[in-house]
Design a protein around this motif. Sequence first.
Motif, PDB file in Angstrom:
ATOM      1  N   GLN A 259     -30.937 -25.339 -17.977  1.00 12.33           N
ATOM      2  CA  GLN A 259     -32.329 -25.335 -18.415  1.00 12.33           C
ATOM      3  C   GLN A 259     -32.371 -25.637 -19.906  1.00 12.33           C
ATOM      4  O   GLN A 259     -31.638 -25.024 -20.686  1.00 12.33           O
ATOM      5  CB  GLN A 259     -32.986 -23.973 -18.142  1.00 12.33           C
ATOM      6  CG  GLN A 259     -33.043 -23.623 -16.658  1.00 12.33           C
ATOM      7  CD  GLN A 259     -33.535 -22.212 -16.425  1.00 12.33           C
ATOM      8  OE1 GLN A 259     -33.130 -21.284 -17.122  1.00 12.33           O
ATOM      9  NE2 GLN A 259     -34.397 -22.037 -15.439  1.00 12.33           N
ATOM     10  N   GLN A 273     -43.223 -24.933 -14.224  1.00 11.54           N
ATOM     11  CA  GLN A 273     -42.036 -25.518 -14.859  1.00 11.54           C
ATOM     12  C   GLN A 273     -41.900 -24.899 -16.246  1.00 11.54           C
ATOM     13  O   GLN A 273     -42.449 -25.392 -17.214  1.00 11.54           O
ATOM     14  CB  GLN A 273     -42.168 -27.046 -14.940  1.00 11.54           C
ATOM     15  CG  GLN A 273     -40.982 -27.754 -15.559  1.00 11.54           C
ATOM     16  CD  GLN A 273     -39.732 -27.707 -14.716  1.00 11.54           C
ATOM     17  OE1 GLN A 273     -39.792 -27.373 -13.536  1.00 11.54           O
ATOM     18  NE2 GLN A 273     -38.591 -28.012 -15.296  1.00 11.54           N
ATOM     19  N   GLY A 307     -35.722 -31.055 -12.609  1.00  7.34           N
ATOM     20  CA  GLY A 307     -37.109 -30.716 -12.890  1.00  7.34           C
ATOM     21  C   GLY A 307     -37.469 -31.178 -14.294  1.00  7.34           C
ATOM     22  O   GLY A 307     -36.816 -30.766 -15.253  1.00  7.34           O
ATOM     23  N   MET A 309     -40.772 -31.882 -17.032  1.00  2.65           N
ATOM     24  CA  MET A 309     -42.186 -31.735 -17.357  1.00  2.65           C
ATOM     25  C   MET A 309     -42.558 -32.762 -18.423  1.00  2.65           C
ATOM     26  O   MET A 309     -42.007 -32.759 -19.529  1.00  2.65           O
ATOM     27  CB  MET A 309     -42.480 -30.328 -17.878  1.00  2.65           C
ATOM     28  CG  MET A 309     -43.872 -30.159 -18.470  1.00  2.65           C
ATOM     29  SD  MET A 309     -45.226 -30.575 -17.339  1.00  2.65           S
ATOM     30  CE  MET A 309     -45.162 -29.198 -16.204  1.00  2.65           C
ATOM     31  N   THR A 388     -47.481 -34.682  -9.337  1.00  2.56           N
ATOM     32  CA  THR A 388     -46.118 -34.237  -9.094  1.00  2.56           C
ATOM     33  C   THR A 388     -45.382 -35.297  -8.291  1.00  2.56           C
ATOM     34  O   THR A 388     -45.862 -35.730  -7.235  1.00  2.56           O
ATOM     35  CB  THR A 388     -46.082 -32.910  -8.320  1.00  2.56           C
ATOM     36  OG1 THR A 388     -46.839 -31.930  -9.032  1.00  2.56           O
ATOM     37  CG2 THR A 388     -44.649 -32.424  -8.167  1.00  2.56           C
TER      38      THR A 388
END
Length: 701
Positions: A259, A273, A307, A309, A388
């Motif tokens: 992360q 997120q 993931g 953003m 998304t």
Amino acid sequence: MPGTDSTFSRRLLRWGGHTLLLIFLILLLVFTLLPLGIRTAVEHWFAQQGIEAELAHVEIAPVVGRVQLSGLKALRNGERVLQLDDLIVDISWLPLRENRLQITEFSVDGLYLQASKRDNQQWLAGLNLEKLLSTGGNTPNAPDSQAGAEADASASPFVVEVDRLALENIGACANASSAGQMLADYCLDFRSFNIPQTLSLVLDKDISVQLPGAQLQQLAIKDQLPGQSVLRLGAITMQQLQLQADTLTLANLSLESLQVLAREASLTMVDVQPYYLSLQAIGLQDMAYSLKEPRADLESLSLAGLGVMVHRDSNGVLPIQPRVNALQQSLSALLPAKNDTEQPQPQADPSVAGQEGALVLTLNQFSLGQGSRVFWLDEGVQPQVKQTLNDVRLAVQGIDTSMPQHQTEIDFAVALNDFSSASLKGWVKPFTEKVNLAFDARIEGFDALPVSPYVERNLQYKIQQGHINETLTVAIEEDQLDIMSELVLEKFYMESLSRNELAEGEETQDLPVAMALDLLRDGDDRITVEIPVDGDISDPNFSLAQVMGVVFRKALTQAVINYYTPFGLVNIASAVAGSAMKLRFDPFYFPPGNASLTSEQMQRLKELSGLLTSKQQLSLSFCPKVTAQDAMSMLGLKTMPKAGLQLTDDQIQQLLLMGKQRSVAIKRALLDQQVRSSQVILCQVELDLGSVTEPFVTVQI
């Protein structure tokens, strides 16, 4: 004398025993006091450096080769700069006879270290490194290079083996300040780093390393100034790392739960997120790196559970950008200051033999997938857009920086908001000076409503509803773009922006896009448009979005022309002037005084009936015009009187009735062809006695 010798022997044995006992007692005293001496010496040395230090326990067992330190704490001006809870080193002495140092255990538990940069002075564990190094004594003279080379050649290699290495609960902080102002403050910690199998280092002319495996767990880096996480990592595991001469090889490297850059708690969708970038797993297989060439070869690299953003706030700013800028500035503050007296190193020229060139990188396979998602949040448009991209999958094959003309294959697929999909397949030459690529792409069932804010600026129309299906063929050769797009719009409706919705200085475009869409709509409420795009992408004024908007309007107009010209479409220039009522077809001409339809006119009406039955939303207006030729025919005149036509009211009514009969005949013929009555609109008859043209009925949308 035998008795005398016996007495001397007994005395000698007694003296020898006393001597050995004394030596043993001395050694016992030394080893008993040695830990205390070491503790005292360590604390005294730290005190000389201005540091308050305490060492709780020292244990030395030379026979079994064990050293243990516990409870080391160091403070400078009341601030913790060093802490070591426990250090254990176990050494096996016997292998030293074979020029081999065997460390059976090296373990550290509870280590904390602070590094600081204060007004360009470097500090480590509370120690001023510049002062510490300056008191290290004179540098010994360098040995003779030839003698050293001979010694290296004759000496056998020295081997260091670590059977077990364990680091647990490790932490470190680094900060930088200037004139009392804190510029950067970062802290790093990890739970454990373990090498469960023997680590081997061979110290010879070339150092070689063999590491069967290692694992780092629970790594975290935090920016203390804003109190935000910079990086979190669940685990790193590596297998079969080898360093031999100038070559490094690695069989496997895996990362779990990565992360990067935590988002501010006040931001939208932070619960969905919380980090700008996250990855469930990274896997690297079969890497070889050569320092000599230099060259890196990788068999495969895989990313799972990505993931991302992408967020733009209401001011049109990416919130991640200030974070990245602050990170760059703080890292620059932490690095040592550059020495202005240092001469720049000459750059290597790859074209000159013997000089090192650029890094050569090859990657056989790259893959992205396993639940990867991209979140798009744009608060800079109204209404704000939330999208998304789910199940993102990407496969890349054949990356080779040494072969610029080599084609790298790409296969991409994504689900758009669970209800639509997109795919792309093609190739790219990523290392050519100019852009070269080709691919086919497809979008299916995309809900067009969320992209309306982006369409408005280029088309000045907003989307009311509809789905987009698109097939794209894209080719770029040496920066020359060539795109062919086939758009299929389903239940797609747009409306022009009102004056108050237009940005300042913008005017409504001439092209009536909504009208053109209606003209192209078929009976299934579907619109098909082909859009060709070309241009030079290296042109600084080239904008794909702007070009697509212009080309889209032109493509709509051209599609209308192509579709309706066989039905007699005329005056297209007036159609794009802004009014749907000016889209006209060839009129129906009638002989003067006659309202009957000819066979040619009936055939044309049959074609128009096919148009109207296929496009149920379309309607046509038929507007009759009675001219002076009708009046002359009714009066039996062959030429126009010099005084003009003088008609009674009854005669005028007869002419108007004739015009109406012509339009009614046209409508009746269309209704006989199964056209709905509401699709055929009749206008009031126009009487133009000043015109000597042939009477006619206009046809317009």
